[in-house]
Design a protein around this motif. Structure first.
Motif, PDB file in Angstrom:
ATOM      1  N   GLU A   1       0.811  -1.219   0.000  1.00 37.36           N
ATOM      2  CA  GLU A   1       0.000   0.000   0.000  1.00 37.36           C
ATOM      3  C   GLU A   1       0.850   1.277   0.000  1.00 37.36           C
ATOM      4  O   GLU A   1       0.314   2.373   0.045  1.00 37.36           O
ATOM      5  N   SER A   2       2.168   1.137  -0.097  1.00 38.89           N
ATOM      6  CA  SER A   2       3.063   2.294  -0.020  1.00 38.89           C
ATOM      7  C   SER A   2       3.022   3.172  -1.267  1.00 38.89           C
ATOM      8  O   SER A   2       3.457   4.313  -1.228  1.00 38.89           O
ATOM      9  N   GLY A   3       2.524   2.633  -2.380  1.00 42.75           N
ATOM     10  CA  GLY A   3       2.503   3.384  -3.627  1.00 42.75           C
ATOM     11  C   GLY A   3       3.807   3.296  -4.408  1.00 42.75           C
ATOM     12  O   GLY A   3       3.939   3.897  -5.467  1.00 42.75           O
TER      13      GLY A   3
ATOM     14  N   ASP B   1       4.022  -1.050  -8.721  1.00 43.50           N
ATOM     15  CA  ASP B   1       2.932  -1.093  -9.690  1.00 43.50           C
ATOM     16  C   ASP B   1       2.103  -2.365  -9.537  1.00 43.50           C
ATOM     17  O   ASP B   1       0.942  -2.405  -9.922  1.00 43.50           O
TER      18      ASP B   1
END
Length: 86
Positions: A29-31, A34
């Motif tokens: 969930e860290s971004g 991809d």
């Protein structure tokens, strides 16, 4: 991610061997990634650090290595992968 910003065709994939609960969720969930792939025991030929490392290299087109990754780099080069040492 610096390399990814320069080369837009790079995909960052987080590979989590046999689901590591809270920490895996935090990273996924860290971004920064991809895609997230969660692996179970049946997904890897050998559930050892070396087996996981070789599997990830075989799935990759480009290997980015940090620090003491000499064996991983040698394996990647043997498999004709592009290796970037940082």
């Amino acid at each position: 991610n610096k390399v990814k910003n320069k080369y837009k065709n790079i995909t960052c994939v987080l590979v989590i061997p046999y689901g590591n609960g809270r920490q895996a969720k935090k990273f996924s969930e860290s971004g920064l990634y991809d895609e997230t792939i969660r692996l179970g025991a049946k997904d890897l030929p050998r559930l050892t650090a070396k087996g996981c490392e070789e599997w990830m290299i075989e799935q990759s087109d480009l290997v980015i290595a940090l620090g003491g990754a000499a064996k991983a780099c040698a394996y990647a080069e043997k498999r004709k992968k592009i290796v970037l040492r940082l």
